[in-house]
Design a protein around this motif. Structure first.
Motif, PDB file in Angstrom:
ATOM      1  N   LYS A  90     -11.875   8.306 -37.420  1.00 52.66           N
ATOM      2  CA  LYS A  90     -13.149   8.312 -36.693  1.00 52.66           C
ATOM      3  C   LYS A  90     -14.046   9.245 -37.501  1.00 52.66           C
ATOM      4  O   LYS A  90     -13.567  10.142 -38.195  1.00 52.66           O
ATOM      5  CB  LYS A  90     -12.983   8.835 -35.267  1.00 52.66           C
ATOM      6  N   GLN A 102     -24.565   8.343 -37.336  1.00 54.09           N
ATOM      7  CA  GLN A 102     -23.535   7.442 -36.830  1.00 54.09           C
ATOM      8  C   GLN A 102     -22.362   8.275 -36.331  1.00 54.09           C
ATOM      9  O   GLN A 102     -21.959   9.235 -36.984  1.00 54.09           O
ATOM     10  CB  GLN A 102     -23.079   6.455 -37.895  1.00 54.09           C
ATOM     11  N   THR A 104     -18.571   7.515 -34.652  1.00 50.91           N
ATOM     12  CA  THR A 104     -17.508   6.640 -34.139  1.00 50.91           C
ATOM     13  C   THR A 104     -16.465   7.441 -33.367  1.00 50.91           C
ATOM     14  O   THR A 104     -15.568   6.862 -32.782  1.00 50.91           O
ATOM     15  CB  THR A 104     -16.803   5.864 -35.275  1.00 50.91           C
ATOM     16  N   ASN A 107     -18.584   7.752 -29.626  1.00 49.74           N
ATOM     17  CA  ASN A 107     -19.174   6.515 -29.117  1.00 49.74           C
ATOM     18  C   ASN A 107     -18.149   5.398 -29.183  1.00 49.74           C
ATOM     19  O   ASN A 107     -17.234   5.425 -29.994  1.00 49.74           O
ATOM     20  CB  ASN A 107     -20.401   6.123 -29.946  1.00 49.74           C
ATOM     21  N   ASN A 108     -18.323   4.433 -28.363  1.00 53.09           N
ATOM     22  CA  ASN A 108     -17.391   3.309 -28.334  1.00 53.09           C
ATOM     23  C   ASN A 108     -17.834   2.209 -29.288  1.00 53.09           C
ATOM     24  O   ASN A 108     -17.937   1.045 -28.904  1.00 53.09           O
ATOM     25  CB  ASN A 108     -17.259   2.755 -26.910  1.00 53.09           C
ATOM     26  N   LEU A 109     -18.097   2.565 -30.526  1.00 54.00           N
ATOM     27  CA  LEU A 109     -18.448   1.564 -31.529  1.00 54.00           C
ATOM     28  C   LEU A 109     -17.186   0.800 -31.909  1.00 54.00           C
ATOM     29  O   LEU A 109     -16.128   1.394 -32.103  1.00 54.00           O
ATOM     30  CB  LEU A 109     -19.053   2.230 -32.770  1.00 54.00           C
ATOM     31  N   ASN A 110     -17.293  -0.483 -32.002  1.00 51.87           N
ATOM     32  CA  ASN A 110     -16.132  -1.328 -32.302  1.00 51.87           C
ATOM     33  C   ASN A 110     -15.907  -1.397 -33.813  1.00 51.87           C
ATOM     34  O   ASN A 110     -16.176  -2.407 -34.442  1.00 51.87           O
ATOM     35  CB  ASN A 110     -16.338  -2.721 -31.704  1.00 51.87           C
ATOM     36  N   ILE A 111     -15.437  -0.298 -34.378  1.00 54.76           N
ATOM     37  CA  ILE A 111     -15.210  -0.195 -35.819  1.00 54.76           C
ATOM     38  C   ILE A 111     -13.741   0.136 -36.054  1.00 54.76           C
ATOM     39  O   ILE A 111     -13.228   1.119 -35.512  1.00 54.76           O
ATOM     40  CB  ILE A 111     -16.119   0.878 -36.459  1.00 54.76           C
ATOM     41  N   THR A 132     -19.991  -1.700 -40.394  1.00 53.95           N
ATOM     42  CA  THR A 132     -20.856  -1.364 -39.264  1.00 53.95           C
ATOM     43  C   THR A 132     -21.163  -2.642 -38.489  1.00 53.95           C
ATOM     44  O   THR A 132     -20.396  -3.587 -38.512  1.00 53.95           O
ATOM     45  CB  THR A 132     -22.150  -0.702 -39.768  1.00 53.95           C
ATOM     46  N   ASN A 133     -22.295  -2.687 -37.827  1.00 50.98           N
ATOM     47  CA  ASN A 133     -22.671  -3.870 -37.063  1.00 50.98           C
ATOM     48  C   ASN A 133     -22.612  -5.113 -37.942  1.00 50.98           C
ATOM     49  O   ASN A 133     -22.994  -5.080 -39.104  1.00 50.98           O
ATOM     50  CB  ASN A 133     -24.074  -3.702 -36.479  1.00 50.98           C
TER      51      ASN A 133
END
Length: 188
Positions: A90, A102, A104, A107-111, A132-133
């Motif tokens: 992370k 940024q 990770t 945050n609940n970023l789907n990475i 990323t996105n």
């Protein structure tokens, strides 16, 4: 009759034990040699030296890596499904003003950012990074242990561009991780 039953039962238990232990494989097992539902295990604690919090500065940004170990992480490659002990990364990237670009970690970023291979002879670990996105910047990250407090970073993105049809313009597709080789991160 009772003796035959006990012998058959003992034989079944022994076969069951052997078949279960045959599914535990060493960390260096090649992907093509991992059967379904196997467990690729870090039996020699070779992942442990990488665990920790590391920081580096690159082009005015501060990058903090949080590396943990997850046992029995499930990997699904379609026809191939198995469990592996893996390092999970992370990270937080801040600019020179301290603004978070940024995150990770919180945050609940789907990475996905996890280890896929270890090379003990080179003292390094290879990671898959999902990008990323819209998966922009997906690729591999190579971490090499320099000493007990430092790791060397190399990031090789496979896809660094995006198109309108691939990703909505409202999403941030900036790659915040350092696209460089031999960047030194220091353990905190």
């Amino acid at each position: 009759m009772k003796t035959i039953y006990l012998k058959v039962l003992m034989m079944c238990l022994m076969i069951n034990t052997l078949s279960c232990s045959a599914q535990t494989l060493p960390l260096y097992t090649a992907l093509e040699n991992i059967p379904n539902n196997a467990h690729v295990k870090d039996t020699n604690n070779e992942l442990s030296p990488y665990i920790g919090t590391y920081k580096a500065n690159y082009e005015g940004n501060e990058i903090t890596l949080f590396i943990t170990k997850e046992e029995n992480k499930f990997f699904d490659y379609g026809d191939q499904k198995f469990f592996r002990d893996a390092l999970i990364v992370k990270y937080i990237v801040k600019n020179s003003a301290g603004t978070i670009l940024q995150d990770t970690k919180n945050n609940n970023l789907n990475i996905d950012f996890n280890s896929t291979k270890i090379k003990s002879t080179q003292n390094s670990v290879i990671f898959f990074y999902s990008g990323t996105n819209c998966s922009v910047g997906w690729g591999n990250v190579y971490l090499k242990k320099v000493n007990t407090t430092q790791i060397s970073w190399e990031y090789r993105p496979n896809d660094i561009t995006t198109t309108e049809s691939k990703c909505p313009s409202t999403l941030d597709t900036t790659i915040y991780l350092p696209e460089t080789k031999d960047l030194i991160f220091t353990k905190q």
